[in-house]
Design a protein around this motif. Structure first.
Motif, PDB file in Angstrom:
ATOM      1  N   ARG A   1      35.843  47.929   8.286  1.00 57.76           N
ATOM      2  CA  ARG A   1      34.744  48.472   9.078  1.00 57.76           C
ATOM      3  C   ARG A   1      34.195  47.403  10.020  1.00 57.76           C
ATOM      4  O   ARG A   1      34.437  46.209   9.825  1.00 57.76           O
ATOM      5  CB  ARG A   1      33.650  48.993   8.143  1.00 57.76           C
ATOM      6  N   PRO A   2      33.451  47.796  11.043  1.00 64.71           N
ATOM      7  CA  PRO A   2      32.906  46.817  11.994  1.00 64.71           C
ATOM      8  C   PRO A   2      32.138  45.694  11.282  1.00 64.71           C
ATOM      9  O   PRO A   2      31.338  45.951  10.382  1.00 64.71           O
ATOM     10  CB  PRO A   2      31.977  47.662  12.872  1.00 64.71           C
TER      11      PRO A   2
ATOM     12  N   ASN B   1      36.435  41.858  11.939  1.00 61.13           N
ATOM     13  CA  ASN B   1      36.466  42.996  12.855  1.00 61.13           C
ATOM     14  C   ASN B   1      35.364  42.812  13.886  1.00 61.13           C
ATOM     15  O   ASN B   1      34.171  42.853  13.551  1.00 61.13           O
ATOM     16  CB  ASN B   1      36.267  44.303  12.079  1.00 61.13           C
ATOM     17  N   THR B   2      35.745  42.616  15.137  1.00 69.88           N
ATOM     18  CA  THR B   2      34.770  42.377  16.198  1.00 69.88           C
ATOM     19  C   THR B   2      34.517  43.617  17.048  1.00 69.88           C
ATOM     20  O   THR B   2      33.741  43.559  18.002  1.00 69.88           O
ATOM     21  CB  THR B   2      35.246  41.238  17.112  1.00 69.88           C
ATOM     22  N   GLY B   3      35.190  44.726  16.726  1.00 73.87           N
ATOM     23  CA  GLY B   3      35.055  45.922  17.547  1.00 73.87           C
ATOM     24  C   GLY B   3      34.084  46.934  16.966  1.00 73.87           C
ATOM     25  O   GLY B   3      33.569  46.778  15.852  1.00 73.87           O
ATOM     26  N   PRO B   4      33.854  48.025  17.709  1.00 72.98           N
ATOM     27  CA  PRO B   4      32.908  49.050  17.249  1.00 72.98           C
ATOM     28  C   PRO B   4      33.513  50.048  16.272  1.00 72.98           C
ATOM     29  O   PRO B   4      32.779  50.813  15.640  1.00 72.98           O
ATOM     30  CB  PRO B   4      32.514  49.756  18.552  1.00 72.98           C
ATOM     31  N   GLY B   5      34.860  50.048  16.158  1.00 75.75           N
ATOM     32  CA  GLY B   5      35.508  51.023  15.293  1.00 75.75           C
ATOM     33  C   GLY B   5      36.270  50.359  14.166  1.00 75.75           C
ATOM     34  O   GLY B   5      36.162  49.150  13.918  1.00 75.75           O
TER      35      GLY B   5
END
Length: 375
Positions: free
Chosen positions: A273-274, A335-339
Motif C-alpha cells: 500500500r502507499p 511505495n512512493t506512489g498513490p496506488g
C-alpha cells in the motif's frame, strides 16, 4: 557475549569482521587506530578488558624491505601496548599467512610477528591463504578483486602466469578469527576453492558477459555464489538499475525478469500500500533481485558498518528495471506512489527459517548523504 578489540578495522578483512560481529549481535568492537598503535598507553586504554584481540593490520604490498619492517613493527607496537594493559585480552588472534616462514621478506616478517605476539598472550596463529570477497581492493587484496574490477570496467583480465590458487571467502576467515559459532552463512573451517588463474579469469569473464544483460550465472555451490557476489560488489552502484525488455502484443505485456543459467531459487510477488516500507535488512550471501512491475517506488541501500551514505534508485513499473541487492548492504523498498505497488522478488535459494540469512539493519543510520539516485 564476546568483546573484541581489533587492529586493521578499516581494511578488507577488518570490515568483514565488523559486519559478522553485527550479524552475531555481539558488542561493537574496540577499534585500535594508527595513533593507538603508536602510543602504548593509548593502546592499553582501548583494548583493556577485551576478551580477544584480533591483530589484522598488516603490510601486504610495496618494497620488500618496507613490507618486512612494517609487519614486524606493527607486531612490536601490539606487544608494547599489551604489556601496559591492566586486564589484557585473554587471547590474541593473528591474521597470519600461509606464506609465513617461507624465506621471503614478507613470509619471514609474518613468522617473526607471530613469535612476538606469542610472548604477550595466548596466540591463535591463523594461517590465511588467498582471501577474496565483496569490496576487495583491486591490485592489492587479491587477484579476484583485480579481475572483477577490470571486468566491471569493461576490460579483459590478463593472465601472465597460470598456477593453482587456494581461495577462501573473507567472511569464513572472519568467522575463524573471531570464533563464530556454527549455524549461519559462514564456515569457520574456511573451505577452500582450488582453481587455476586462467580458469578463474575465464569463469569471471563468463559471469560478467551474461550479467551485462541481466542474466544470472549458474550458482551450484558456495564459492560460485560468493564469486558472483564479489563481482557484483564491483558493479554497484554504477551498473544499476539494469533495463528490462518489455514485449507487447494484443494479449498484453511480457517482461523477462530472471534468466538463470542452470539455476534454481525462489520467485515471489508482493503488493504494498502507499507509503509501506519493506526490507530494512541485509544478507551475507543471498542473491536477491527486485523488479517493480506496477506503481512507483524508491529502493534505498547503505553499506553496512562502512558509511552513512544512502544510495537511492527511483523505479517505475511503466519502465521495468532490475536492481540486485549487493550482499552486506542494508536495503529497503518504499511505495512512493498513490496506488498499490506490485513487486517481483527472486532469490537464489529457498527460504529456510532456520538459516534465513537476513539480518535487521535500518538503511537510515546517523548522518546521511544521498550519493546516487539513478533511474
Amino acid at each position: 557475549m564476546t568483546r573484541l578489540a581489533l587492529t586493521g578495522a578499516d581494511g578488507f578483512l577488518g570490515w568483514h569482521v565488523r559486519v559478522l560481529i553485527r550479524v552475531l549481535g555481539w558488542p561493537e568492537p574496540a577499534v585500535v587506530g594508527r595513533a593507538d598503535l603508536a602510543d602504548a598507553d593509548r593502546f592499553a586504554a582501548v583494548v583493556d578488558g577485551a576478551d580477544r584481540l584480533l591483530h589484522l593490520a598488516g603490510v601486504n604490498r610495496g618494497d620488500p624491505s618496507d613490507v618486512a619492517v612494517g609487519n614486524v613493527e606493527l607486531a612490536a607496537a601490539v606487544t608494547r601496548g599489551m604489556r601496559r594493559c591492566r586486564r589484557p585480552p585473554g587471547r590474541i588472534a593473528f591474521a597470519n599467512s600461509v606464506q609465513a616462514g617461507n624465506g621471503t621478506p614478507y613470509g619471514d616478517a609474518k613468522a617473526a610477528a607471530a613469535v612476538a605476539l606469542a610472548s604477550v598472550g595466548e596466540l591463535d596463529d591463523v594461517r590465511l591463504p588467498n582471501l577474496y570477497g565483496e569490496h576487495g581492493r583491486p591490485f592489492y587484496n587479491s587477484v579476484v578483486a583485480t579481475y572483477c574490477r577490470v571486468l566491471a570496467d569493461g576490460g579483459r583480465p590478463e593472465v601472465h602466469t597460470d598456477r593453482e590458487l587456494a581461495l577462501v571467502h573473507v567472511t569464513d576467515a572472519a568467522a575463524r578469527l573471531i570464533g563464530a559459532p556454527d549455524g549461519g552463512s559462514w564456515d569457520a573451517t574456511m573451505p577452500e576453492l582450488r582453481i587455476g588463474v586462467r580458469e578463474l579469469a575465464d569463469l569471471l569473464a563468463a559471469v560478467a558477459a551474461g550479467y551485462r544483460a541481466g542474466d544470472l550465472p549458474p550458482l551450484p555451490d558456495r564459492h560460485a555464489v560468493r564469486l558472483f557476489n564479489t563481482y557484483r560488489s564491483h558493479c554497484f552502484p554504477a551498473h544499476y538499475p539494469l533495463p528490462l525488455v518489455r514485449r507487447t502484443d494484443p494479449r498484453g505485456d511480457l517482461v523477462e525478469v530472471v534468466r538463470a543459467g542452470r539455476g534454481s531459487g525462489q520467485t515471489f510477488c508482493s503488493t504494498s500500500r502507499p507509503g509501506v516500507v519493506r526490507g530494512e535488512h541485509f544478507h551475507l550471501a543471498k542473491v536477491e533481485r527486485f523488479v517493480v512491475l506496477r506503481g512507483t517506488a524508491e529502493i534505498a541501500l547503505r553499506r553496512v558498518a562502512h558509511t552513512p551514505d544512502v544510495i537511492r534508485f527511483a523505479v517505475d513499473g511503466d519502465a521495468p528495471v532490475l536492481v540486485d541487492m549487493p550482499t552486506m548492504w542494508s536495503h529497503r523498498l518504499v511505495n512512493t506512489g498513490p496506488g498499490e505497488l506490485l513487486t517481483l522478488f527472486w532469490t537464489n535459494d529457498l527460504f529456510d527459517p532456520d538459516r534465513p540469512d537476513t539480518y535487521p539493519e535500518p538503511v537510515e543510520s546517523g548522518t546521511r548523504q544521498t550519493v546516487g539516485a539513478p533511474g
